[in-house]
Enzyme design. Sequence first.
Site, PDB file in Angstrom:
ATOM      1  N   HIS A 209       0.810  -1.174   0.267  1.00  0.00           N
ATOM      2  CA  HIS A 209      -0.120  -0.115   0.035  1.00  0.00           C
ATOM      3  C   HIS A 209       0.920   1.174  -0.031  1.00  0.00           C
ATOM      4  O   HIS A 209       0.272   2.440   0.030  1.00  0.00           O
ATOM      5  CB  HIS A 209      -0.959   0.055   1.270  1.00  0.00           C
TER       6      HIS A 209
HETATM    7  C1  UD1 Z   1      -1.394   6.163   5.589  1.00  0.00           C
HETATM    8  C2  UD1 Z   1      -0.091   6.676   5.979  1.00  0.00           C
HETATM    9  C3  UD1 Z   1       1.074   5.388   5.757  1.00  0.00           C
HETATM   10  C4  UD1 Z   1       0.676   4.227   6.624  1.00  0.00           C
HETATM   11  C5  UD1 Z   1      -0.783   3.874   6.161  1.00  0.00           C
HETATM   12  C6  UD1 Z   1      -1.625   2.779   6.891  1.00  0.00           C
HETATM   13  C7  UD1 Z   1       0.824   8.876   5.564  1.00  0.00           C
HETATM   14  C8  UD1 Z   1       1.799   9.800   4.805  1.00  0.00           C
HETATM   15  N1  UD1 Z   1       0.775   7.689   5.261  1.00  0.00           N
HETATM   16  O1  UD1 Z   1      -1.011   5.957   4.157  1.00  0.00           O
HETATM   17  O2  UD1 Z   1       2.347   5.727   6.636  1.00  0.00           O
HETATM   18  O3  UD1 Z   1       1.303   3.087   6.423  1.00  0.00           O
HETATM   19  O4  UD1 Z   1      -1.780   5.251   6.293  1.00  0.00           O
HETATM   20  O5  UD1 Z   1      -2.573   2.038   6.280  1.00  0.00           O
HETATM   21  O6  UD1 Z   1       0.147   9.469   6.685  1.00  0.00           O
HETATM   22  N2  UD1 Z   1      -8.628   6.012   1.646  1.00  0.00           N
HETATM   23  C9  UD1 Z   1      -9.626   5.403   1.694  1.00  0.00           C
HETATM   24  N3  UD1 Z   1     -10.410   4.986   2.857  1.00  0.00           N
HETATM   25  C10 UD1 Z   1      -9.787   5.528   3.908  1.00  0.00           C
HETATM   26  C11 UD1 Z   1      -8.400   6.113   4.075  1.00  0.00           C
HETATM   27  C12 UD1 Z   1      -7.999   6.366   2.551  1.00  0.00           C
HETATM   28  O7  UD1 Z   1     -10.651   5.019   0.704  1.00  0.00           O
HETATM   29  O8  UD1 Z   1     -10.484   5.547   5.238  1.00  0.00           O
HETATM   30  C13 UD1 Z   1      -8.069   5.929   0.312  1.00  0.00           C
HETATM   31  C14 UD1 Z   1      -8.126   7.530  -0.495  1.00  0.00           C
HETATM   32  O9  UD1 Z   1      -8.128   7.264  -1.616  1.00  0.00           O
HETATM   33  C15 UD1 Z   1      -6.886   8.131  -0.030  1.00  0.00           C
HETATM   34  C16 UD1 Z   1      -5.784   6.989  -0.112  1.00  0.00           C
HETATM   35  O10 UD1 Z   1      -6.342   5.933   0.464  1.00  0.00           O
HETATM   36  O11 UD1 Z   1      -6.721   9.359  -0.880  1.00  0.00           O
HETATM   37  C17 UD1 Z   1      -4.699   7.273   0.661  1.00  0.00           C
HETATM   38  O12 UD1 Z   1      -5.033   7.655   2.049  1.00  0.00           O
HETATM   39  P1  UD1 Z   1      -4.188   8.396   3.201  1.00  0.00           P
HETATM   40  O13 UD1 Z   1      -4.420   8.377   4.645  1.00  0.00           O
HETATM   41  O14 UD1 Z   1      -3.472   9.578   2.537  1.00  0.00           O
HETATM   42  O15 UD1 Z   1      -2.729   7.436   3.050  1.00  0.00           O
HETATM   43  P2  UD1 Z   1      -2.293   5.710   3.248  1.00  0.00           P
HETATM   44  O16 UD1 Z   1      -2.091   5.508   2.079  1.00  0.00           O
HETATM   45  O17 UD1 Z   1      -3.756   5.298   3.983  1.00  0.00           O
HETATM   46  N1  UDP Z   2      -3.730  -5.085   9.058  1.00  0.00           N
HETATM   47  C1  UDP Z   2      -5.061  -5.473   9.331  1.00  0.00           C
HETATM   48  N2  UDP Z   2      -5.834  -5.877   8.204  1.00  0.00           N
HETATM   49  C2  UDP Z   2      -5.276  -6.007   6.925  1.00  0.00           C
HETATM   50  C3  UDP Z   2      -3.958  -5.572   6.628  1.00  0.00           C
HETATM   51  C4  UDP Z   2      -3.224  -5.063   7.989  1.00  0.00           C
HETATM   52  O1  UDP Z   2      -5.645  -5.728  10.449  1.00  0.00           O
HETATM   53  O2  UDP Z   2      -6.092  -6.545   5.883  1.00  0.00           O
HETATM   54  C5  UDP Z   2      -2.922  -4.643  10.113  1.00  0.00           C
HETATM   55  C6  UDP Z   2      -1.664  -5.257  10.577  1.00  0.00           C
HETATM   56  O3  UDP Z   2      -1.815  -6.508  11.141  1.00  0.00           O
HETATM   57  C7  UDP Z   2      -0.859  -4.317  11.151  1.00  0.00           C
HETATM   58  C8  UDP Z   2      -1.343  -2.924  10.533  1.00  0.00           C
HETATM   59  O4  UDP Z   2      -2.561  -3.516  10.070  1.00  0.00           O
HETATM   60  O5  UDP Z   2      -1.149  -4.187  12.625  1.00  0.00           O
HETATM   61  C9  UDP Z   2      -0.422  -2.505   9.661  1.00  0.00           C
HETATM   62  O6  UDP Z   2      -0.861  -1.300   9.008  1.00  0.00           O
HETATM   63  P1  UDP Z   2      -0.481  -0.922   7.617  1.00  0.00           P
HETATM   64  O7  UDP Z   2       0.285  -1.980   6.741  1.00  0.00           O
HETATM   65  O8  UDP Z   2      -1.777  -0.363   6.920  1.00  0.00           O
HETATM   66  O9  UDP Z   2       0.408   0.412   7.912  1.00  0.00           O
HETATM   67  P2  UDP Z   2       1.832   0.483   8.213  1.00  0.00           P
HETATM   68  O10 UDP Z   2       2.159  -0.327   9.415  1.00  0.00           O
HETATM   69  O11 UDP Z   2       2.913   0.048   6.947  1.00  0.00           O
HETATM   70  O12 UDP Z   2       2.137   1.898   8.714  1.00  0.00           O
END
Ligand code: UD1
Ligand code: UDP
Length: 367
Positions: A209
């Site tokens: 992601h």
């Molecule tokens: C964010 C964090 C990343 C973390 C991840 C955990 C930053 C810079 N990035 O990335 O470090 O690993 O969360 O999962 O803070 N969207 C949805 N539903 C939601 C949230 C997001 O559909 O509830 C979609 C939207 O299109 C959005 C895109 O995901 O534009 C990215 O969401 P965003 O919160 O900007 O970053 P993540 O990729 O989730």
């Molecule tokens: N996770 C979850 N369901 C999923 C994928 C990930 O519960 O389908 C959990 C996973 O166990 C871990 C956390 O989400 O605790 C990791 O989050 P993510 O990969 O979104 O973010 P990152 O750790 O890279 O910031």
Amino acid sequence: MATEPPSLAFVFGTRPEIIKCAPLIREAERRGMPFTLVHTGQHYSRELDDVFFEGLGLPVPDYELRVGSDTPGRQTGSMVSALDPVVTDVDPDVVVVHGDTNSTLAGAITTCKLDPALAHVEAGLRSFDRSMPEEHNRVLTDHAADYLFAPTERARRQLAEEGIEAGVWVTGNTVVDAVRQHADIAARESDVLDRLGLDDREFLLLTAHRAENVDDETRFRNVLEGVAAAAADNDLDCVFPAHPRSVGRIREFHIDIPAPIRVVDPEDFLSFLLLEDRAAVVVTDSGGVQEEAAVLGTPCVTVRDNTERQETVEIGANRLAGTDPEDIRQSVAEALSAPTDWEPPYGDGHAAERILDVLQEVGDGDD
Ligand code: UD1
Ligand code: UDP
């Protein structure tokens, strides 16, 4: 005379922050420490948000700022604007932020303009890759924090190299607490293996992601190609619980998912833990997943060029493959044949207690 425990405000906004804050929230409840939960709303889709409050039995947040998705700068700015009056009104002794997201940074910026102290959980991690938004977020937050909870000695040394020595404690990572508190329940209660038709050790679990992977069409296609080939080489099934960012890019780039990869909805924490525990190998670009795989004893291949979870690589639990398909195939082959008897690097599952032991000593509740 008995002193009052300090008041805390937990500021968070994304899936990993909710999961890794849960042990701290539970421990604060157990100790009767007053706390306020502030959710920025960075994540809002049910499968990235509500599902974790329900599954982890967490209280409903006191404040929901509902900032939603936007450009990184506007999103962070909106969070700071929305947090400022909340932190001012609540006026806790300590604001606690976790990790490296835009919500983490917004909590840090807001707090250092106001009275409360700032505590950063998961301090001192570095990828040394300034092209990643997370690297800026964690460096800036560490340098604003008054209390820094480093998961490992390595993280503490990194902070010292940057001149941060006061206010640092090595506590382990609350991810171990979260895994220990839920692994048995997951094995008893989750039906995910039956639901997805998976057999123990006969599947590869994929998550991807990160913006630098899935927003780049070539890198994303390479990851999928490499993982599909690696699964086929080893006669493994393959599931990919896909983050909404990744689902959006699959549509936008018109990617046909190569067999045997199956894209499924994100799982709740219990089901995802069980998948991590029973997979033959995990391929990921997630920070939390690298850690959890190491804790659970499942080999991991990381499809990134660097990692701030270097401890997992050093003990042989994790391999950095980058995104070249041949390198992914080779790393998966190595991971599947290497021993898995490493000593998990992130502590004993009591990080939340150590962190609250330190915070309990902050002030006497009267500022
Ligand atoms: C964010 C964090 C990343 C973390 C991840 C955990 C930053 C810079 N990035 O990335 O470090 O690993 O969360 O999962 O803070 N969207 C949805 N539903 C939601 C949230 C997001 O559909 O509830 C979609 C939207 O299109 C959005 C895109 O995901 O534009 C990215 O969401 P965003 O919160 O900007 O970053 P993540 O990729 O989730
Ligand atoms: N996770 C979850 N369901 C999923 C994928 C990930 O519960 O389908 C959990 C996973 O166990 C871990 C956390 O989400 O605790 C990791 O989050 P993510 O990969 O979104 O973010 P990152 O750790 O890279 O910031």
